[in-house]
Design a protein around this motif. Structure first.
Motif, short mmCIF file in Angstrom:
data_model
loop_
_atom_site.label_atom_id
_atom_site.label_comp_id
_atom_site.label_asym_id
_atom_site.label_seq_id
_atom_site.Cartn_x
_atom_site.Cartn_y
_atom_site.Cartn_z
N LYS A 157 0.83 -1.20 0.00
CA LYS A 157 0.00 0.00 0.00
C LYS A 157 0.86 1.25 0.00
N GLU A 158 1.88 1.25 0.84
CA GLU A 158 2.80 2.40 0.88
C GLU A 158 3.41 2.69 -0.48
N ARG A 159 3.73 1.61 -1.18
CA ARG A 159 4.40 1.77 -2.48
C ARG A 159 3.43 1.93 -3.64
N GLY A 160 2.14 1.83 -3.35
CA GLY A 160 1.15 1.91 -4.42
C GLY A 160 1.20 0.72 -5.36
N LYS A 178 0.26 -3.50 -6.27
CA LYS A 178 -0.80 -4.48 -6.11
C LYS A 178 -0.73 -5.09 -4.72
N TYR A 189 -6.40 -19.88 0.61
CA TYR A 189 -7.08 -20.51 -0.52
C TYR A 189 -7.82 -21.74 -0.03
N ARG A 216 -12.82 -28.58 -1.45
CA ARG A 216 -13.77 -28.11 -2.45
C ARG A 216 -14.42 -29.30 -3.17
#
Lengths: 263, 263
Positions: free
Chosen positions: B132-135, B137, B230, B236
DNA sequence: AGAAGGACCAGTGGTCCGTA
DNA sequence: AGAAGGACCAGTGGTCCGTA
């Protein structure tokens, strides 16, 4: 206040770096932040250059492996590539059209471009339904699997590089259709090409992000038709760079002019 | 009514297939559905067998490449591998322990196993904050990147195969701690090994899924600590197989006994 | 025999760059 | 010069199977 990242969009090719290196880069207006990205990019290019030239594999025959699954109904509603059977032409290039305007000649319009995004959504929904029936992992985004499915279903005019290239244009169309329509009319009037229109779509999107706390991911996810598309790298970088610029501007106005108000 | 998929769990190794082939399979109780999966699996194995034996690369020295980033604070709260420096032992194996019970000897208990899942969550949160800090993904799940980060941060006892292996056990712990605790006590009393406990965790999970419309993905996603993992393939598949069994049972009771009620 | 985990592999996200 | 898209590549999810 240095040129902000958005203005830098119109300065591509003016850097000291070789022109090729800066393509699709966010620009160096933000300073240190973008140097890091640019450096990583350079390293990547270098690695690539160490390897030989690309292998070229051509097979002019049909791929019989899954010919039986082909669906020859062509529901391409744009001008497409016409009726030539087995010619395997490329799609006609896009031109900037106004909303509702049909492209003439060997061109496709922007309504057709956006229609392709809706078609991908339909294909995703089909893939999701199949996955749910089978109890398999269910994609939430338009993945390689969806592009493969689209191709098998006969939509050979849909491909990943094209769809990824214009995602942010479609985003603007989804998030602010008025602004998107206005931009199309303006760029058409100026006689700009598709590339210029595509570049111009970034600015209003970043402005939208600014109003919503800079979180471009949640903006995409909050929109039902947009949430199935990955946020394009460059749009994410632009939002980040502009957020930093805005923060720097705010903090410098606090430390410079803000003193008068605070004390 | 044929043996249902869950009962088939205790029948592994009884199939006509070579034992090795059926490992981790859902069982053949469901019929045609599972034949497809089993066939795909067989093809995969065959492909693999065509290739040579695995390459063996051993390097008994330290990996100096990122030694500088190592963090020698060992906050391994289990018995771990003790204090031997540079020995590079494996972690001690797990044994079935009751809630609160500390494993003695060269063993680790199940509270420690679950603690590893919490540690992974902390590492994910750190990776998310950096992204987030680095913008960049921002991962929503425990990805390879998170495992790599954990290793760099000194948590060498965390690895992907282990964490994936026991995800469903942790899921039960999250979703129904009472049931999970009961199962641990029961299996310990019977003197079962970890593998048996792990197998036994599937059944109560499928029962939970049954109560919630069989949607194991949304069950995982609805739980804040579980949503970052996951959904394991086998869980599943079991939910899918059991849903089909339940649907078949319901429809046959409609067509057989249901007539009396409907007319 | 039971278990931990290095290492592998098919298919992914991302986009470059030879092509038209 | 501008644009469409085949093809590539680094790093992923998934888990097998050589190892202890």
């Amino acid at each position: 206040n240095p040129a902000n990242a958005l203005d830098a969009l119109s300065q591509e090719g003016l850097s000291e770096e070789p022109v090729q290196e800066e393509k699709e880069m966010v620009g160096s207006g933000g300073g240190a932040t973008w140097e890091v990205v640019a450096a990583a990019e350079r390293r990547k290019k270098q690695r690539r250059n160490l390897k030989g030239h690309r292998k070229v594999v051509m097979d002019n025959g049909r791929d019989d492996q899954e010919a039986a699954e082909d669906n020859d109904d062509d529901d391409n509603v744009g001008n497409g590539t016409g009726g030539g059977i087995g010619e395997r032409q490329r799609e006609h290039p896009f031109i900037v059209t106004e909303p509702g305007e049909v492209a003439r000649g060997k061109k496709n319009g922007l309504d057709y471009l956006f229609h392709l995004y809706e078609q991908c959504r339909d294909f995703l929904i089909q893939v999701q339904n199949i996955a749910k029936e089978r109890g398999e992992k269910c994609p939430t985004k338009v993945t390689n699997q969806v592009f493969r499915y689209a191709k098998k279903a006969g939509a050979s005019y849909i491909n990943k590089p094209k769809m990824r290239h214009y995602v942010h244009c479609y985003a603007l169309h989804c998030l602010d259709e008025e602004a998107s329509n206005g931009l199309r009319r303006a760029l058409k009037e100026r006689g700009e090409n598709v590339g210029a229109w595509r570049q111009a779509c970034y600015k209003p999107l970043v402005a939208i992000a600014a109003r919503q706390g800079w979180d471009i991911d949640s903006i995409f996810n909050a929109h039902p038709r947009l949430s199935i598309w990955y946020v394009p790298t460059k749009l994410r970088q632009l939002c980040h760079a502009e957020r930093n610029n805005a923060a720097a501007a705010a903090s410098s106005s606090v430390s410079a002019g803000g003193d008068h108000l605070a004390f």
